[in-house]
Scaffold this motif. Sequence first.
Motif, PDB file in Angstrom:
ATOM      1  N   LEU A  89       0.811  -1.216   0.000  1.00 26.30           N
ATOM      2  CA  LEU A  89       0.000   0.000   0.000  1.00 26.30           C
ATOM      3  C   LEU A  89       0.849   1.272   0.000  1.00 26.30           C
ATOM      4  CD1 LEU A  89      -2.742  -1.165   2.512  1.00 26.30           C
ATOM      5  CD2 LEU A  89      -3.122  -0.552   0.112  1.00 26.30           C
ATOM      6  N   LYS A  90       2.157   1.121   0.015  1.00 22.74           N
ATOM      7  CA  LYS A  90       3.018   2.296  -0.024  1.00 22.74           C
ATOM      8  C   LYS A  90       2.763   3.088  -1.303  1.00 22.74           C
ATOM      9  CE  LYS A  90       7.811   3.839   0.464  1.00 22.74           C
ATOM     10  NZ  LYS A  90       9.214   3.429   0.758  1.00 22.74           N
ATOM     11  N   GLY A  91       2.478   4.380  -1.131  1.00 24.49           N
ATOM     12  CA  GLY A  91       2.213   5.253  -2.259  1.00 24.49           C
ATOM     13  C   GLY A  91       0.825   5.118  -2.854  1.00 24.49           C
ATOM     14  N   LYS A  92      -0.041   4.315  -2.226  1.00 22.41           N
ATOM     15  CA  LYS A  92      -1.378   4.071  -2.747  1.00 22.41           C
ATOM     16  C   LYS A  92      -2.415   4.942  -2.040  1.00 22.41           C
ATOM     17  CE  LYS A  92       0.386   0.897  -5.358  1.00 22.41           C
ATOM     18  NZ  LYS A  92       0.621   1.143  -6.797  1.00 22.41           N
ATOM     19  N   THR A  93      -3.576   5.045  -2.649  1.00 24.04           N
ATOM     20  CA  THR A  93      -4.677   5.828  -2.090  1.00 24.04           C
ATOM     21  C   THR A  93      -5.696   4.897  -1.460  1.00 24.04           C
ATOM     22  OG1 THR A  93      -4.394   7.545  -3.772  1.00 24.04           O
ATOM     23  CG2 THR A  93      -6.514   7.464  -2.629  1.00 24.04           C
ATOM     24  N   ILE A  94      -6.024   5.181  -0.205  1.00 25.90           N
ATOM     25  CA  ILE A  94      -6.965   4.356   0.553  1.00 25.90           C
ATOM     26  C   ILE A  94      -8.186   5.193   0.906  1.00 25.90           C
ATOM     27  CG2 ILE A  94      -7.306   2.931   2.602  1.00 25.90           C
ATOM     28  CD1 ILE A  94      -4.238   2.694   2.802  1.00 25.90           C
ATOM     29  N   ALA A  95      -9.351   4.702   0.570  1.00 25.64           N
ATOM     30  CA  ALA A  95     -10.595   5.382   0.933  1.00 25.64           C
ATOM     31  C   ALA A  95     -11.002   5.000   2.354  1.00 25.64           C
ATOM     32  CB  ALA A  95     -11.708   5.014  -0.040  1.00 25.64           C
ATOM     33  N   VAL A  96     -11.352   6.000   3.143  1.00 24.44           N
ATOM     34  CA  VAL A  96     -11.962   5.795   4.463  1.00 24.44           C
ATOM     35  C   VAL A  96     -13.210   6.671   4.508  1.00 24.44           C
ATOM     36  CG1 VAL A  96      -9.850   5.193   5.712  1.00 24.44           C
ATOM     37  CG2 VAL A  96     -10.488   7.597   5.469  1.00 24.44           C
ATOM     38  N   ASN A  97     -14.173   6.288   5.303  1.00 22.09           N
ATOM     39  CA  ASN A  97     -15.416   7.062   5.306  1.00 22.09           C
ATOM     40  C   ASN A  97     -15.250   8.438   5.938  1.00 22.09           C
ATOM     41  OD1 ASN A  97     -15.156   5.607   7.846  1.00 22.09           O
ATOM     42  ND2 ASN A  97     -17.136   6.522   8.343  1.00 22.09           N
ATOM     43  N   VAL A  98     -14.374   8.528   6.941  1.00 24.48           N
ATOM     44  CA  VAL A  98     -14.098   9.794   7.628  1.00 24.48           C
ATOM     45  C   VAL A  98     -12.605   9.863   7.884  1.00 24.48           C
ATOM     46  CG1 VAL A  98     -14.530  11.214   9.667  1.00 24.48           C
ATOM     47  CG2 VAL A  98     -16.351   9.767   8.761  1.00 24.48           C
ATOM     48  N   ASN A 121      -3.471   2.650   9.974  1.00 28.42           N
ATOM     49  CA  ASN A 121      -2.120   3.135  10.283  1.00 28.42           C
ATOM     50  C   ASN A 121      -1.342   2.117  11.106  1.00 28.42           C
ATOM     51  OD1 ASN A 121      -2.416   5.594   8.973  1.00 28.42           O
ATOM     52  ND2 ASN A 121      -2.879   6.747  10.834  1.00 28.42           N
ATOM     53  N   ALA A 122      -2.004   1.551  12.113  1.00 27.89           N
ATOM     54  CA  ALA A 122      -1.331   0.591  12.986  1.00 27.89           C
ATOM     55  C   ALA A 122      -0.824  -0.610  12.199  1.00 27.89           C
ATOM     56  CB  ALA A 122      -2.281   0.143  14.092  1.00 27.89           C
ATOM     57  N   HIS A 123      -1.589  -1.039  11.212  1.00 28.00           N
ATOM     58  CA  HIS A 123      -1.171  -2.191  10.400  1.00 28.00           C
ATOM     59  C   HIS A 123      -0.095  -1.805   9.382  1.00 28.00           C
ATOM     60  CE1 HIS A 123      -4.014  -5.353  11.709  1.00 28.00           C
ATOM     61  NE2 HIS A 123      -4.662  -4.299  12.176  1.00 28.00           N
ATOM     62  N   LEU A 124      -0.148  -0.574   8.893  1.00 28.68           N
ATOM     63  CA  LEU A 124       0.929  -0.110   8.005  1.00 28.68           C
ATOM     64  C   LEU A 124       2.248  -0.081   8.766  1.00 28.68           C
ATOM     65  CD1 LEU A 124      -0.732   2.838   6.029  1.00 28.68           C
ATOM     66  CD2 LEU A 124      -0.410   0.472   5.286  1.00 28.68           C
ATOM     67  N   GLU A 125       2.200   0.417   9.992  1.00 32.31           N
ATOM     68  CA  GLU A 125       3.419   0.474  10.800  1.00 32.31           C
ATOM     69  C   GLU A 125       3.947  -0.926  11.086  1.00 32.31           C
ATOM     70  OE1 GLU A 125       3.255   4.585  13.318  1.00 32.31           O
ATOM     71  OE2 GLU A 125       2.080   2.927  14.112  1.00 32.31           O
ATOM     72  N   GLN A 126       3.054  -1.855  11.335  1.00 31.52           N
ATOM     73  CA  GLN A 126       3.480  -3.240  11.564  1.00 31.52           C
ATOM     74  C   GLN A 126       4.185  -3.803  10.331  1.00 31.52           C
ATOM     75  OE1 GLN A 126       0.510  -6.486  11.830  1.00 31.52           O
ATOM     76  NE2 GLN A 126       1.382  -6.945  13.838  1.00 31.52           N
ATOM     77  N   ALA A 127       3.779  -3.321   9.154  1.00 29.83           N
ATOM     78  CA  ALA A 127       4.382  -3.783   7.903  1.00 29.83           C
ATOM     79  C   ALA A 127       5.634  -2.994   7.537  1.00 29.83           C
ATOM     80  CB  ALA A 127       3.361  -3.676   6.772  1.00 29.83           C
ATOM     81  N   GLY A 128       6.058  -2.086   8.417  1.00 34.08           N
ATOM     82  CA  GLY A 128       7.290  -1.338   8.179  1.00 34.08           C
ATOM     83  C   GLY A 128       7.095  -0.021   7.462  1.00 34.08           C
ATOM     84  N   LEU A 129       5.860   0.411   7.285  1.00 27.16           N
ATOM     85  CA  LEU A 129       5.574   1.680   6.621  1.00 27.16           C
ATOM     86  C   LEU A 129       5.248   2.757   7.649  1.00 27.16           C
ATOM     87  CD1 LEU A 129       3.245   0.535   3.678  1.00 27.16           C
ATOM     88  CD2 LEU A 129       5.747   0.675   3.717  1.00 27.16           C
ATOM     89  N   ALA A 130       5.329   3.991   7.233  1.00 26.84           N
ATOM     90  CA  ALA A 130       4.851   5.106   8.039  1.00 26.84           C
ATOM     91  C   ALA A 130       3.423   5.434   7.598  1.00 26.84           C
ATOM     92  CB  ALA A 130       5.745   6.332   7.833  1.00 26.84           C
ATOM     93  N   PRO A 131       2.592   5.971   8.493  1.00 30.79           N
ATOM     94  CA  PRO A 131       1.230   6.337   8.101  1.00 30.79           C
ATOM     95  C   PRO A 131       1.192   7.275   6.899  1.00 30.79           C
ATOM     96  CG  PRO A 131       1.421   6.365  10.479  1.00 30.79           C
ATOM     97  CD  PRO A 131       2.817   6.160   9.936  1.00 30.79           C
ATOM     98  N   THR A 132       2.218   8.090   6.744  1.00 34.15           N
ATOM     99  CA  THR A 132       2.268   9.035   5.619  1.00 34.15           C
ATOM    100  C   THR A 132       2.665   8.363   4.304  1.00 34.15           C
ATOM    101  OG1 THR A 132       4.534   9.590   6.285  1.00 34.15           O
ATOM    102  CG2 THR A 132       2.766  11.037   7.065  1.00 34.15           C
ATOM    103  N   ASP A 133       2.998   7.075   4.355  1.00 36.07           N
ATOM    104  CA  ASP A 133       3.369   6.377   3.123  1.00 36.07           C
ATOM    105  C   ASP A 133       2.154   6.078   2.248  1.00 36.07           C
ATOM    106  OD1 ASP A 133       6.099   6.330   3.494  1.00 36.07           O
ATOM    107  OD2 ASP A 133       6.082   4.424   4.593  1.00 36.07           O
ATOM    108  N   ALA A 134       0.970   6.173   2.821  1.00 34.80           N
ATOM    109  CA  ALA A 134      -0.261   5.991   2.050  1.00 34.80           C
ATOM    110  C   ALA A 134      -1.054   7.288   2.094  1.00 34.80           C
ATOM    111  CB  ALA A 134      -1.083   4.847   2.608  1.00 34.80           C
ATOM    112  N   LYS A 135      -1.877   7.501   1.083  1.00 30.87           N
ATOM    113  CA  LYS A 135      -2.733   8.689   1.040  1.00 30.87           C
ATOM    114  C   LYS A 135      -4.162   8.281   1.355  1.00 30.87           C
ATOM    115  CE  LYS A 135      -4.510  12.303  -2.036  1.00 30.87           C
ATOM    116  NZ  LYS A 135      -4.538  12.830  -3.419  1.00 30.87           N
ATOM    117  N   GLN A 186     -10.686   4.972  -8.918  1.00 31.95           N
ATOM    118  CA  GLN A 186     -10.540   6.268  -8.238  1.00 31.95           C
ATOM    119  C   GLN A 186      -9.649   6.132  -7.009  1.00 31.95           C
ATOM    120  OE1 GLN A 186     -14.310   8.041  -7.152  1.00 31.95           O
ATOM    121  NE2 GLN A 186     -13.367   9.391  -5.642  1.00 31.95           N
ATOM    122  N   VAL A 187      -9.739   4.985  -6.346  1.00 32.49           N
ATOM    123  CA  VAL A 187      -8.876   4.684  -5.204  1.00 32.49           C
ATOM    124  C   VAL A 187      -8.263   3.303  -5.418  1.00 32.49           C
ATOM    125  CG1 VAL A 187     -10.205   6.115  -3.603  1.00 32.49           C
ATOM    126  CG2 VAL A 187     -10.774   3.687  -3.847  1.00 32.49           C
TER     127      VAL A 187
END
Length: 328
Positions: A144-153, A163-177, A194-195
């Motif tokens: 998901l690094k560099g990818k766009t993720i839709a969230v409702n809010v 974010n917690a799962h991205l960090e577990q995978a070695g990414l920073a929360p800012t690595d995804a949009k 679109q996403v």
Amino acid sequence: MKFARACVAGLAIALGLAACGGGSTSSGAAEPGGSGSALEKTTLTVGVVPVPSSAPLFIAQKRGFFREEGLTVKTEIIQAPQAVMPKIMNGSMDAFLTSYVSLLAINDSGAAKLKLFQHSQEAAPGMASVVVPKNSPIKTAADLKGKTIAVNVLKALGQTVTNAHLEQAGLAPTDAKYVAVPFADQLAALSSGQVDAAWLVEPFLTAAKSELGAVEVIDTMSGPTASIPVDGWGVSEAWLTKNPNTAAAFHRALARAQLIAGSDRGAVNEVIPTYTQIPADTAASIKLGVYSMEVDKAKLQKLGDLLAGYGYLKKKPDVTQQIAATLG
């Protein structure tokens, strides 16, 4: 996408998420000479979100628990809890279903002083996930690094647990949009490109898998966020102080129904179609959270720490100060 569109009127999980529509129902009047004579108020207005987390209240209505306590409970479909704070503050609404994210955020902002009155649900595996289209090259959280993720809010539960799962995978929360897309529009956003991915809850999650063949990349209610508290019933500190006998009666009825919800899936299935747009067959098959009697304070503190760590709260909360004394 027909199923998902049909659900939009009532199916955003109460996680700081918006619910649509309006209306009211009522349950039983105070019986003459009953316990209502000792109550400060005998008629309550409760804000509900038409999602499975509200089921205990409707079980209490159906089984007459409020009436036995001398209470008449009227329900009002609400938007996100922040939208009804004026009613809570002026007393025209007595209690409301709230995500823990919203409760913590409102208290953090100083807009109101709220207390958790009764826990409703905590997360269970399979009830909320990040999914991608069936032919997507994204296979893992790291992809998901560099990818766009839709969230409702934005900056709510979906973004927090992802974010917690991205960090577990070695990414920073800012690595995804992250982009805000209503649940009912996320299937179209996924299928059109679109996403790249979407965080979905039930029953939209089931709809995405069945209608689009969407593939789960992250079960966001497992691993580092397993059993995270989802939502509960909130009241203001002022209301608790002003209405101690009413609060005790209301809590007794809710707690009785909460116990039933936690032990009898059939009771939950029975009431869900009466106040949501979820059909009976779907209600019986969707993944639900766990209806436990009390919130796990350590896990609620973990949620508060995550929110503060990601900058969604100004400071780390002391969650024990946000739980009503009736819950110990």
